[in-house]
Structure formats: C-alpha cells, structure tokens
Design a protein around this motif. Structure first.
Motif, mmCIF file in Angstrom:
data_model
loop_
_atom_site.group_PDB
_atom_site.id
_atom_site.type_symbol
_atom_site.label_atom_id
_atom_site.label_comp_id
_atom_site.label_asym_id
_atom_site.label_seq_id
_atom_site.Cartn_x
_atom_site.Cartn_y
_atom_site.Cartn_z
ATOM 1 N N TYR A 1 -50.408 102.885 42.728
ATOM 2 C CA TYR A 1 -51.026 103.344 41.793
ATOM 3 C C TYR A 1 -50.710 105.045 41.560
ATOM 4 N N TRP A 2 -50.897 105.635 40.451
ATOM 5 C CA TRP A 2 -50.787 107.146 40.288
ATOM 6 C C TRP A 2 -52.035 107.717 41.241
ATOM 7 N N VAL A 3 -51.158 109.057 41.549
ATOM 8 C CA VAL A 3 -51.885 109.578 42.920
ATOM 9 C C VAL A 3 -53.168 109.785 42.649
ATOM 10 N N SER B 1 -46.472 101.400 33.961
ATOM 11 C CA SER B 1 -47.172 101.991 35.324
ATOM 12 C C SER B 1 -46.153 103.326 35.579
ATOM 13 N N ASN B 2 -47.077 104.465 36.205
ATOM 14 C CA ASN B 2 -46.582 105.180 36.912
ATOM 15 C C ASN B 2 -47.150 105.081 38.281
ATOM 16 N N PRO B 3 -46.116 104.620 39.505
ATOM 17 C CA PRO B 3 -44.915 104.862 39.582
ATOM 18 C C PRO B 3 -43.955 104.037 39.564
ATOM 19 N N ALA C 1 -54.934 113.790 29.724
ATOM 20 C CA ALA C 1 -55.431 112.519 30.120
ATOM 21 C C ALA C 1 -55.871 112.524 31.332
ATOM 22 N N LYS C 2 -55.452 113.349 32.316
ATOM 23 C CA LYS C 2 -56.073 113.417 33.742
ATOM 24 C C LYS C 2 -57.629 113.637 33.734
ATOM 25 N N HIS C 3 -57.954 114.678 32.704
ATOM 26 C CA HIS C 3 -59.255 115.046 32.557
ATOM 27 C C HIS C 3 -60.104 114.011 31.943
ATOM 28 N N THR D 1 -39.046 115.238 40.970
ATOM 29 C CA THR D 1 -40.585 115.262 41.401
ATOM 30 C C THR D 1 -41.469 114.822 40.188
ATOM 31 N N LEU D 2 -41.608 115.932 39.239
ATOM 32 C CA LEU D 2 -42.638 115.784 38.311
ATOM 33 C C LEU D 2 -42.075 114.862 37.176
ATOM 34 N N GLY D 3 -43.376 113.887 36.693
ATOM 35 C CA GLY D 3 -43.143 113.046 35.522
ATOM 36 C C GLY D 3 -43.572 113.821 34.453
ATOM 37 N N GLU D 4 -42.571 114.546 33.754
ATOM 38 C CA GLU D 4 -42.815 115.439 32.582
ATOM 39 C C GLU D 4 -41.451 115.484 31.748
ATOM 40 N N ALA E 1 -50.371 115.009 45.348
ATOM 41 C CA ALA E 1 -48.907 114.969 45.824
ATOM 42 C C ALA E 1 -47.721 115.149 45.004
ATOM 43 N N THR E 2 -48.030 114.804 43.542
ATOM 44 C CA THR E 2 -46.976 114.953 42.773
ATOM 45 C C THR E 2 -46.729 116.538 42.631
ATOM 46 N N LEU E 3 -48.005 117.153 42.106
ATOM 47 C CA LEU E 3 -47.632 118.622 41.921
ATOM 48 C C LEU E 3 -47.315 119.145 43.243
ATOM 49 N N VAL F 1 -40.089 105.359 47.547
ATOM 50 C CA VAL F 1 -40.044 106.758 46.977
ATOM 51 C C VAL F 1 -39.919 106.744 45.494
ATOM 52 N N ARG F 2 -40.348 107.788 44.983
ATOM 53 C CA ARG F 2 -40.361 107.838 43.336
ATOM 54 C C ARG F 2 -39.243 108.733 42.694
ATOM 55 N N LEU F 3 -38.478 108.453 42.081
ATOM 56 C CA LEU F 3 -37.528 109.519 41.042
ATOM 57 C C LEU F 3 -37.899 109.503 39.612
ATOM 58 N N PHE G 1 -41.149 106.776 33.109
ATOM 59 C CA PHE G 1 -39.547 107.266 33.391
ATOM 60 C C PHE G 1 -39.507 107.645 34.861
ATOM 61 N N TYR G 2 -39.777 106.544 35.576
ATOM 62 C CA TYR G 2 -39.502 106.389 37.010
ATOM 63 C C TYR G 2 -38.821 105.457 37.616
ATOM 64 N N ALA G 3 -38.023 105.558 38.659
ATOM 65 C CA ALA G 3 -37.162 104.644 39.424
ATOM 66 C C ALA G 3 -38.210 104.752 40.749
ATOM 67 N N SER H 1 -48.952 114.362 26.168
ATOM 68 C CA SER H 1 -47.941 114.606 27.173
ATOM 69 C C SER H 1 -46.541 114.384 26.985
ATOM 70 N N LYS H 2 -46.809 112.608 27.181
ATOM 71 C CA LYS H 2 -45.616 112.072 27.557
ATOM 72 C C LYS H 2 -44.716 111.803 26.045
ATOM 73 N N ALA H 3 -45.359 111.198 25.114
ATOM 74 C CA ALA H 3 -44.838 110.809 23.892
ATOM 75 C C ALA H 3 -44.079 111.994 23.133
HETATM 76 N N1 GLU Z 1 -48.096 112.703 35.841
HETATM 77 C C1 GLU Z 1 -47.021 113.214 36.388
HETATM 78 C C2 GLU Z 1 -46.583 112.722 37.623
HETATM 79 O O1 GLU Z 1 -46.925 111.832 38.134
HETATM 80 C C3 GLU Z 1 -47.362 114.775 36.266
HETATM 81 C C4 GLU Z 1 -47.869 115.052 37.502
HETATM 82 C C5 GLU Z 1 -49.473 115.083 37.448
HETATM 83 O O2 GLU Z 1 -50.078 115.080 36.897
HETATM 84 O O3 GLU Z 1 -49.688 114.360 38.880
HETATM 85 O O4 GLU Z 1 -45.603 113.305 38.074
#
Ligand code: GLU
Ligand code: PMP
Length: 402
Positions: free
Chosen positions: A126-128, A176-178, A102-104, A39-42, A17-19, A378-380, A328-330, A239-241
């Motif tokens: 939780y993260w998608v 945590s994301n989100p 890290a997703k892999h 949208t994207l956490g990067e 959903a994030t992508l 919602v996530r910002l 880095f999310y609200a 990725s993030k740091a």
């Molecule tokens: N982890 C980031 C996010 O939640 C990047 C996109 C993804 O890999 O889902 O936006």
C-alpha cells in the motif's frame, strides 16, 4: 514531565518514507554528487501552459482571497463535468469537496469516518500514507497481503475474510502505488459486490486514473451501479494527470452527508485550498486534454524501456516483479541479493539497507518496500527522463552484479 512531551498520536508517527527518501537523495545532490533519483512519484513535466496562464489570469483578476472552505463552485462543477465526460458518471457539486491535494482528501475521509475501535482494510503493498493516516485517528489498519503472482490484486475472498463488525472502510488504490497493479473491470466488480453484500464503504483512490498502459483500461469504482456508487468515496486530483503536484489540489466525491462532515473538518483545519490553484485546476479539467495523453504516452515509453531493461534481471539476478499496468512505478523484489556481496563488497539483509547501500555505492535512490508493507521489495519511479533512467538502471545493474 517535559514540556515537549508529544501527543500519543504523533509519538509513533513516522515521517513519510517517500518524502524522506527524496530528502536523502537531495542531500547527497547538494554535496555535488550526481544522484539518479527515482524516489518521488511526481511527473517531471512542467504544468501545461494553458493551466499556468489560467493561474496568472486568476491572480490578475484578484482571485486572491479566501474561497468557500470546500472549494469554489466552478471547480466542483468542473470535477462533475470530468466524471460525466470521461466516465459517464453523474455527480452533483454537493457531493464534491476540494482539498489541499489528494493526501489531504484521504486524511479528511478517514478522520471523518474512523476512530478508536474501527478497522480499515488495506491491501498490501500500500502507499506509505495509508496506514499512517488510519493509525493517526486511533483506528486499526487491517492489512491484507496480496502476492506478486496475482499481480498484487486483492481477491474478493480475501476482502470478505478481512471484514468484521468493526470494519468501516476499504482503502483501494487503482492503479496502485507502489505496485502499478491495474485492476480489471471484473476484478473491481467482484470487490464491489462484496462491499455491497457487507455494507462496507470503499475509499477508492483513483489518482492514477489517467495513467494506464499496455492496453489496461481504467474503471472508476463508482461505475458498477447505484448500490456500489452509494458506498464509494472517490479520491483523486490534478497532481499526476496534469503534472500539478506543487499546486496541491485534490478532491473527494461521495455521499453528501460525509462530504458535509469533511467540509466542516476542513473549515476548522485548513480553510480553503489555494484560490489560484483552484482556478488553474478549472482550466486543467475543462481545457484541452491533449497534454494528458501526451504525458501518458511518454510514461508508457519509459515504462516499456524500464521493463525491457529489467526482464533479463530475472534470470541474471533472481529479481522478480509483476509488470505495471498503471501509475509510474516499477516495484521489484531484490531479496535474492540479500546476504551476497554487492558492488563495493556491500552485504545487505533487507530492502531498507539495500536502498542505503545502493545510494552510497551507485548513487541511485529508490524507496524501500518496507515502507509499503512489502519487505524485500524496492520501488523505482519512472516519472523521470530517459537519460536519467538509462544511467540509473546501469547503476542498479552494476550494483547487483557486485
Ligand atoms: N505520492 C508520491 C509518492 O509516492 C509523492 C510523495 C508522497 O506524497 O508520498 O512518491
Ligand atoms: N494517493 C496516492 C496513491 C499517491 O501516490 C499520492 C501521491 N501523490 C496521493 C494519493 C496524493 O497526491 P497529492 O496529495 O499530490 O494529490
């Protein structure tokens, strides 16, 4: 029967959903519309120069071949060095596997440990990709709801109550994301004790470890004693740091037996992660760390700005949220806006429609909480410039004001 019949596993799989939200924002941008894209956490920063230079040097030196499937020894050693330097934790290279992000890594952990009949405990929101990757293996995601009032922190009682004889794993994401929740050491230790009492493995996703704010302190889950470390599988990455999302380097640290199985899987699935990215990651981990702290400070400045803008929304619009201690999310609840006319007379009844209407009316792109197991939210992502944040928050405010 159609030749295009898909496997049972992917038939029910939804795109990330994030992508997907980012793609929708990009599509609108391509039509010439100015979109405020959260949208994207990067990180929006370019990868620091010394890391880019290390990649060039690796290419020039001919490091352009296959590497061992589980990663180059230099990078495994550098990962061990990082945990020793920053957290006084001792790991050996045999406990480390380098993967394509890290997703892999998360996929490899779950695919190596879980299958039909197994249960994986996931605190929500939780993260998608967590639930999707669990379901892909045929295992069941056992969702534990946390509340805004608790700062979206799972209590030890909640964890204990979710454990059954089928439990294979807890997936914990700290920070945590989100939600931006940053567990305190005491909160983590209480969960660790439950894991040990019940002999449950913990996948500790620590990808936002370097991004904590407002005095919050990060503690690795493996740091609560050898009994806890023996049950901990750490996932993290560059990725993030280090602002290295595109380089696709993540790692797993865990018991040698599990790491070996994951390496077998990876050797059949993808072979090694990009050789050049691996050499660049060595430079990231072993080189100067000043840019990590500089970027963190900039994220904290943005977080404080976003919070300053959002606090009045509580009274003005009935929006609720817990302030993020990390990542880095609200993450905020907009359900008070449901059923009322918003900008352009739009009326919405759920967070997904809220995001669609917000994009259409105000050209602001957020990700719906529905994707994170958090209806009404919602996530910002505030990993973007101050100018974009200012204009985008103006847009959200005007949209809510109707
Ligand atoms: N982890 C980031 C996010 O939640 C990047 C996109 C993804 O890999 O889902 O936006
Ligand atoms: N875990 C969490 C919680 C994330 O937000 C992300 C998104 N970047 C990842 C893992 C994966 O990161 P990457 O694949 O870019 O290393």
């Amino acid at each position: 029967m159609s030749a295009y019949r898909l496997s049972a596993a992917v038939q029910t799989l939804k795109p990330s959903a994030t992508l997907a939200a980012a793609a929708k924002a990009k599509e609108l941008k391509s039509k010439g519309v100015t979109v405020y894209d959260f949208t994207l956490g990067e990180p929006d920063f370019i990868t620091p120069a010394h890391i880019r230079q290390a990649a060039v040097a690796a290419m020039e030196a001919g490091q352009t071949h296959y590497t061992p499937s589980g990663g180059i020894p230099e990078l495994k050693k550098a990962v061990c060095g990082l945990y020793k330097r920053d957290y006084s934790l001792d790991f050996t290279p045999a406990q480390v596997l380098i993967s394509n992000g890290a997703k892999h890594s998360i996929h490899n952990v779950i695919a190596s440990l879980c299958g039909p009949g197994d249960e994986v405990i996931i605190p929500a929101p939780y993260w998608v990709s967590y639930s999707a990757l669990v379901e892909l293996t045929g295992a069941t995601a056992v969702i534990v709801e946390t509340t805004e009032a608790s700062g979206f922190v799972m209590s030890p009682e909640q964890f204990r109550a979710a454990i059954t004889p089928k439990t294979r794993l807890l997936m914990l994401n700290n920070p945590s994301n989100p939600t931006g929740a940053a567990y305190t050491a005491a909160q983590l230790e209480a969960l660790a004790r439950v894991a040990v009492e019940n002999n449950v493995l913990v996948l500790s996703d620590e990808i936002y470890e370097k991004l904590v704010y407002a005095g919050a302190e990060f503690r690795s889950f493996a740091s609560f004693g050898p009994d806890v470390a023996a049950l901990t599988i750490i996932v993290s990455g560059v990725s993030k740091a280090y602002a290295m999302t595109g380089w696709r380097i993540g790692w797993t640290i865990g018991p040698v037996e599990i790491i070996k199985a994951m390496d077998n899987l990876q050797s059949q699935e993808t072979s090694n992660p990009c050789s050049i990215s691996q050499y660049a990651s060595v430079a990231a981990l072993e080189g100067p760390q000043t840019s990590v702290e500089e970027m963190r400070q900039e994220f904290e400045r943005r977080r404080n700005y976003v919070m300053g803008r959002m606090r009045p929304w509580r009274e003005r619009f009935g929006v609720t949220f817990a302030e993020p201690g990390g990542a880095f999310y609200a993450f905020f609840n907009v359900s008070s806006a449901f059923g009322k006319p918003l900008q352009g007379g739009k009326v919405v009844t759920n967070a997904t429609d809220f995001c669609t209407a917000l994009l259409e009316e105000a050209h602001v792109a957020l990700v719906t909480g529905d994707a994170f197991g958090a209806p009404g939210y919602v996530r910002l992502s505030f990993a973007t410039s101050m100018d974009v944040l200012k204009a985008g928050l103006d847009g959200i405010e005007a949209f809510l004001a109707g």
